[in-house]
Enzyme design. Structure first.
Site, PDB file in Angstrom:
ATOM      1  N   GLU A  70      -9.628  -9.909  -7.945  1.00  0.00           N
ATOM      2  CA  GLU A  70      -8.673  -8.806  -7.780  1.00  0.00           C
ATOM      3  C   GLU A  70      -7.578  -8.841  -8.845  1.00  0.00           C
ATOM      4  O   GLU A  70      -7.177  -7.793  -9.359  1.00  0.00           O
ATOM      5  CB  GLU A  70      -8.090  -8.858  -6.360  1.00  0.00           C
ATOM      6  CG  GLU A  70      -9.167  -8.552  -5.325  1.00  0.00           C
ATOM      7  CD  GLU A  70      -8.755  -8.789  -3.876  1.00  0.00           C
ATOM      8  OE1 GLU A  70      -7.596  -9.181  -3.637  1.00  0.00           O
ATOM      9  OE2 GLU A  70      -9.603  -8.575  -2.988  1.00  0.00           O
ATOM     10  N   LYS A  73       0.839  -1.203   0.000  1.00  0.00           N
ATOM     11  CA  LYS A  73       0.000   0.000   0.000  1.00  0.00           C
ATOM     12  C   LYS A  73       0.882   1.264   0.000  1.00  0.00           C
ATOM     13  O   LYS A  73       2.104   1.172   0.208  1.00  0.00           O
ATOM     14  CB  LYS A  73      -0.927  -0.061   1.211  1.00  0.00           C
ATOM     15  CG  LYS A  73      -1.971  -1.195   1.118  1.00  0.00           C
ATOM     16  CD  LYS A  73      -2.819  -1.251   2.391  1.00  0.00           C
ATOM     17  CE  LYS A  73      -3.979  -2.227   2.268  1.00  0.00           C
ATOM     18  NZ  LYS A  73      -4.781  -2.287   3.526  1.00  0.00           N
ATOM     19  N   ASN A  98      -1.982   0.015   7.180  1.00  0.00           N
ATOM     20  CA  ASN A  98      -1.438  -1.309   7.539  1.00  0.00           C
ATOM     21  C   ASN A  98      -0.648  -1.983   6.418  1.00  0.00           C
ATOM     22  O   ASN A  98      -0.575  -3.197   6.325  1.00  0.00           O
ATOM     23  CB  ASN A  98      -2.540  -2.218   8.086  1.00  0.00           C
ATOM     24  CG  ASN A  98      -3.625  -2.521   7.070  1.00  0.00           C
ATOM     25  OD1 ASN A  98      -3.585  -1.996   5.949  1.00  0.00           O
ATOM     26  ND2 ASN A  98      -4.574  -3.359   7.436  1.00  0.00           N
ATOM     27  N   TYR A 145     -12.596  -2.389  -3.282  1.00  0.00           N
ATOM     28  CA  TYR A 145     -13.013  -2.499  -1.883  1.00  0.00           C
ATOM     29  C   TYR A 145     -14.541  -2.447  -1.733  1.00  0.00           C
ATOM     30  O   TYR A 145     -15.045  -2.085  -0.673  1.00  0.00           O
ATOM     31  CB  TYR A 145     -12.368  -1.381  -1.059  1.00  0.00           C
ATOM     32  CG  TYR A 145     -10.931  -1.666  -0.639  1.00  0.00           C
ATOM     33  CD1 TYR A 145     -10.609  -2.813   0.092  1.00  0.00           C
ATOM     34  CD2 TYR A 145      -9.902  -0.779  -0.943  1.00  0.00           C
ATOM     35  CE1 TYR A 145      -9.301  -3.075   0.496  1.00  0.00           C
ATOM     36  CE2 TYR A 145      -8.585  -1.036  -0.535  1.00  0.00           C
ATOM     37  CZ  TYR A 145      -8.304  -2.186   0.182  1.00  0.00           C
ATOM     38  OH  TYR A 145      -7.011  -2.437   0.593  1.00  0.00           O
ATOM     39  N   HIS A 184      -1.935  -5.277   1.262  1.00  0.00           N
ATOM     40  CA  HIS A 184      -3.207  -5.949   0.960  1.00  0.00           C
ATOM     41  C   HIS A 184      -2.918  -7.350   0.436  1.00  0.00           C
ATOM     42  O   HIS A 184      -1.945  -7.548  -0.296  1.00  0.00           O
ATOM     43  CB  HIS A 184      -3.982  -5.182  -0.119  1.00  0.00           C
ATOM     44  CG  HIS A 184      -5.141  -5.977  -0.651  1.00  0.00           C
ATOM     45  ND1 HIS A 184      -6.357  -6.017   0.001  1.00  0.00           N
ATOM     46  CD2 HIS A 184      -5.248  -6.818  -1.716  1.00  0.00           C
ATOM     47  CE1 HIS A 184      -7.157  -6.853  -0.661  1.00  0.00           C
ATOM     48  NE2 HIS A 184      -6.523  -7.347  -1.710  1.00  0.00           N
TER      49      HIS A 184
HETATM   50  P1  IDP Z   1      -7.669  -7.092   5.233  1.00  0.00           P
HETATM   51  O1  IDP Z   1      -6.891  -6.016   4.514  1.00  0.00           O
HETATM   52  O2  IDP Z   1      -6.853  -7.741   6.308  1.00  0.00           O
HETATM   53  O3  IDP Z   1      -8.291  -8.104   4.295  1.00  0.00           O
HETATM   54  P2  IDP Z   1     -10.332  -5.963   5.549  1.00  0.00           P
HETATM   55  O4  IDP Z   1     -11.244  -6.206   6.706  1.00  0.00           O
HETATM   56  O5  IDP Z   1     -10.680  -6.559   4.234  1.00  0.00           O
HETATM   57  O6  IDP Z   1      -8.849  -6.368   6.005  1.00  0.00           O
HETATM   58  O7  IDP Z   1     -10.230  -4.387   5.394  1.00  0.00           O
HETATM   59  C1  IDP Z   1      -9.621  -3.824   4.252  1.00  0.00           C
HETATM   60  C2  IDP Z   1      -8.746  -2.673   4.674  1.00  0.00           C
HETATM   61  O8  IDP Z   1      -9.578  -1.634   5.191  1.00  0.00           O
HETATM   62  C3  IDP Z   1      -7.772  -2.974   5.827  1.00  0.00           C
HETATM   63  O9  IDP Z   1      -6.591  -3.615   5.403  1.00  0.00           O
HETATM   64  C4  IDP Z   1      -7.523  -1.581   6.361  1.00  0.00           C
HETATM   65  O10 IDP Z   1      -6.613  -0.855   5.530  1.00  0.00           O
HETATM   66  C5  IDP Z   1      -8.905  -0.947   6.235  1.00  0.00           C
HETATM   67  N1  IDP Z   1      -9.693  -1.090   7.459  1.00  0.00           N
HETATM   68  C6  IDP Z   1     -10.380  -2.185   7.866  1.00  0.00           C
HETATM   69  N2  IDP Z   1     -10.988  -1.979   9.049  1.00  0.00           N
HETATM   70  C7  IDP Z   1     -10.657  -0.711   9.405  1.00  0.00           C
HETATM   71  C8  IDP Z   1     -10.975   0.093  10.557  1.00  0.00           C
HETATM   72  O11 IDP Z   1     -11.669  -0.321  11.478  1.00  0.00           O
HETATM   73  N3  IDP Z   1     -10.441   1.347  10.558  1.00  0.00           N
HETATM   74  C9  IDP Z   1      -9.649   1.837   9.558  1.00  0.00           C
HETATM   75  N4  IDP Z   1      -9.337   1.115   8.464  1.00  0.00           N
HETATM   76  C10 IDP Z   1      -9.835  -0.141   8.384  1.00  0.00           C
HETATM   77 MG    MG Z   2      -9.822  -7.893   2.905  1.00  0.00          MG
END
Ligand code: IDP
Ligand code: MG
Length: 151
Positions: free
Chosen positions: A128, A11, A114, A51, A117
């Site tokens: 994707e 990212k 974080n 997303y 992805h």
């Molecule tokens: P993942 O990336 O581990 O698959 P997902 O639940 O699919 O996690 O969420 C996609 C992305 O959305 C996360 O990697 C993160 O960047 C963002 N995200 C998810 N939940 C939150 C939150 O509670 N606060 C802020 N960003 C979030």
């Molecule tokens: Mg995800």
């Protein structure tokens, strides 16, 4: 063997922090095969489509502005059970719950930024990969080291 392909993306924070090499290196050393890789900037429309499952959630708008805030390094990796293997190497979504030794566990602090992805299922991976790569960008080749990586 269940050979799978999965979509991974460093990212914008990972790119800006100079962590592309470190992240790619972890997947490579593990034994995953790089099938495709490119730098790109994701448009808002593509980000919202990618997303789509999170549309309506409170973090959706900030997620879209985060993922479109700078270039990402997109890649397709292949290997036995690659989807789950890569998710394990990434660590949990919340970096504060990710185990040390995982990418998120070692290199980031909060869920909203974080670093990486990765597809969460074979179906998501197919979807994707098709969003971000044309079929002719997926490179077919034999990797001689496979005989030392798989029995
Ligand atoms: P993942 O990336 O581990 O698959 P997902 O639940 O699919 O996690 O969420 C996609 C992305 O959305 C996360 O990697 C993160 O960047 C963002 N995200 C998810 N939940 C939150 C939150 O509670 N606060 C802020 N960003 C979030
Ligand atoms: Mg995800």
């Amino acid at each position: 063997m269940a050979v799978e392909r999965t979509y991974l993306m460093v990212k914008p924070d990972g790119v800006q922090r100079g962590l592309c090499g470190e992240i790619v290196s972890r997947f490579e050393k593990k034994g995953l095969k790089i099938v495709a890789m490119k730098m790109m900037k994701i448009s808002k429309d593509t980000a919202e489509f990618h997303y789509g499952e999170h549309k309506g959630k409170k973090f959706f708008d900030s997620l879209i502005s985060y993922i479109t805030s700078g270039p990402v390094l997109a890649m397709v990796l292949e290997g036995d059970n690659a989807v789950a293997v890569c998710r394990n190497l990434m660590g949990k979504t919340n970096p504060q719950e990710s185990a040390p030794g995982t990418i998120r566990g070692d290199y980031c602090m909060v869920t909203g930024v974080n670093i990486i992805h990765g597809s969460d299922s074979v179906e998501s991976a197919q979807r994707e990969i098709s969003i971000f790569f044309r079929p002719d960008e997926l490179v077919e080749y034999k990797r001689d080291s496979d005989k030392w990586i798989y029995e």
